[in-house]
Design a protein around this motif. Structure first.
Motif, PDB file in Angstrom:
ATOM      1  N   UNK A  76      -6.298  10.346 162.486  1.00 48.64           N
ATOM      2  CA  UNK A  76      -5.654  10.663 163.702  1.00 48.64           C
ATOM      3  C   UNK A  76      -6.704  10.797 164.646  1.00 48.64           C
ATOM      4  N   UNK A  77      -7.712  11.660 164.302  1.00 46.23           N
ATOM      5  CA  UNK A  77      -9.192  11.980 165.618  1.00 46.23           C
ATOM      6  C   UNK A  77      -9.411  10.369 165.466  1.00 46.23           C
ATOM      7  N   UNK A  78      -9.745   9.328 164.527  1.00 48.83           N
ATOM      8  CA  UNK A  78     -10.325   8.427 165.898  1.00 48.83           C
ATOM      9  C   UNK A  78      -9.644   6.774 166.357  1.00 48.83           C
ATOM     10  N   UNK A  79      -8.455   7.931 165.806  1.00 48.25           N
ATOM     11  CA  UNK A  79      -7.445   6.761 166.802  1.00 48.25           C
ATOM     12  C   UNK A  79      -6.900   7.299 168.252  1.00 48.25           C
ATOM     13  N   UNK A  80      -7.028   8.655 168.386  1.00 48.08           N
ATOM     14  CA  UNK A  80      -6.741   9.269 169.396  1.00 48.08           C
ATOM     15  C   UNK A  80      -8.159   8.951 170.338  1.00 48.08           C
ATOM     16  N   UNK A 104       0.216  -6.890 167.176  1.00 46.21           N
ATOM     17  CA  UNK A 104      -1.195  -6.527 166.672  1.00 46.21           C
ATOM     18  C   UNK A 104      -1.563  -5.129 167.410  1.00 46.21           C
ATOM     19  N   UNK A 105      -1.655  -4.990 168.510  1.00 46.86           N
ATOM     20  CA  UNK A 105      -1.198  -3.633 168.058  1.00 46.86           C
ATOM     21  C   UNK A 105      -1.513  -2.223 167.065  1.00 46.86           C
ATOM     22  N   UNK A 106      -0.505  -1.909 166.671  1.00 51.18           N
ATOM     23  CA  UNK A 106       0.220  -1.471 165.150  1.00 51.18           C
ATOM     24  C   UNK A 106      -1.084  -2.238 164.528  1.00 51.18           C
ATOM     25  N   UNK A 107      -0.924  -2.961 164.481  1.00 51.26           N
ATOM     26  CA  UNK A 107      -1.522  -3.276 162.979  1.00 51.26           C
ATOM     27  C   UNK A 107      -2.888  -3.003 162.830  1.00 51.26           C
ATOM     28  N   UNK A 108      -3.859  -3.110 164.427  1.00 55.03           N
ATOM     29  CA  UNK A 108      -5.306  -2.375 164.060  1.00 55.03           C
ATOM     30  C   UNK A 108      -5.190  -0.929 163.454  1.00 55.03           C
ATOM     31  N   UNK A 109      -4.184  -0.161 164.003  1.00 56.38           N
ATOM     32  CA  UNK A 109      -4.494   1.017 163.908  1.00 56.38           C
ATOM     33  C   UNK A 109      -4.270   1.185 162.125  1.00 56.38           C
TER      34      UNK A 109
END
Length: 235
Positions: free
Chosen positions: A31-35, A8-13
């Motif tokens: 990438x900035x938004x993910x971090x 689930x964590x991977x799909x959200x990203x």
């Protein structure tokens, strides 16, 4: 289908990456938004690039493609059963060689398709007869006599000795059988089994390899053969 927390964590990203791709924003901004949103365990730059490229190539979903599963090999199961019918103690390695497939494929078919299991064969107890016991005594006496009567007096210089029976054919004690069936029986190795006794003797600064040969129902006199194997200096 139940998904794990990690999936689930991977799909959200991936959803975040797709959103930035739809807005035609760069990998750096995604990438900035993910971090910022996922301070721990967020995707690396190479993974973000990988998913943006997949979206560009027409992959519009954020979930993984379904796996193809185990490939179907027509007739392989029947071929395995044929081999086991001819050679009940055939190993997975032998089946692999006979069918031109790898060993893991054989084990996978045996367990998951044919529902076979690998068991140890049950050894049947064996008792020596009086004649066989006497023959063992005779062989031991002959070996002892050869040691004592040698002109170079090996017995008096004997430091240490070890011996072991080496069988001409290594008995296979495991077998593939249908799950739930009784274990097959296997005869124990006996004095009549074709074999040769290897004796390793350390004498002073020399190491000798001796072999004591016997034949079924016949005692061979003077069967001790001396072979120089290795010579080295004692420290």
């Amino acid at each position: 289908m139940k998904l794990s927390a990690a999936k689930i964590h991977s799909i959200e990203q991936r959803a975040v990456i797709k959103n930035f791709w739809l807005q035609n924003k760069s990998v750096k901004k995604a990438l900035l938004a993910l971090s910022s949103s996922y301070t721990q365990n967020h995707m690396e730059k190479t993974t973000v690039q990988y998913w943006q490229k997949k979206f560009q190539n027409g992959h519009i979903t954020i979930v993984d493609d379904p796996r193809t599963g185990t490939p179907i090999i027509p007739g392989l199961g029947q071929r395995i059963l044929q081999i086991l019918n001819e050679i009940p103690i055939a190993t997975a390695q032998y089946m692999a060689e006979q069918t031109s497939h790898d060993k893991e494929t054989m084990k996978n078919r045996l367990i998951n398709e044919l529902h076979y299991t690998k068991v140890s064969r049950k050894q049947v107890s064996y008792a020596l007869s009086a004649e066989q016991k006497q023959k063992r005594v005779q062989m031991a006496e002959a070996l002892y006599g050869d040691f004592v009567n040698e002109s170079w007096n090996i017995y008096s210089n004997l430091a240490t000795i070890d011996e072991s029976w080496m069988y001409f054919e290594d008995p296979i004690m495991t077998q593939w059988i249908p799950a739930g069936t009784a274990r097959p029986q296997a005869a124990r190795t006996t004095i009549s089994t074709k074999k040769i006794m290897f004796s390793a003797v350390l004498i002073g600064t020399e190491f000798w390899l001796l072999d004591f040969k016997t034949e079924k129902e016949q005692l061979i006199q003077h069967s001790l053969q001396k072979k120089f194997f290795l010579q080295y200096k004692m420290i």
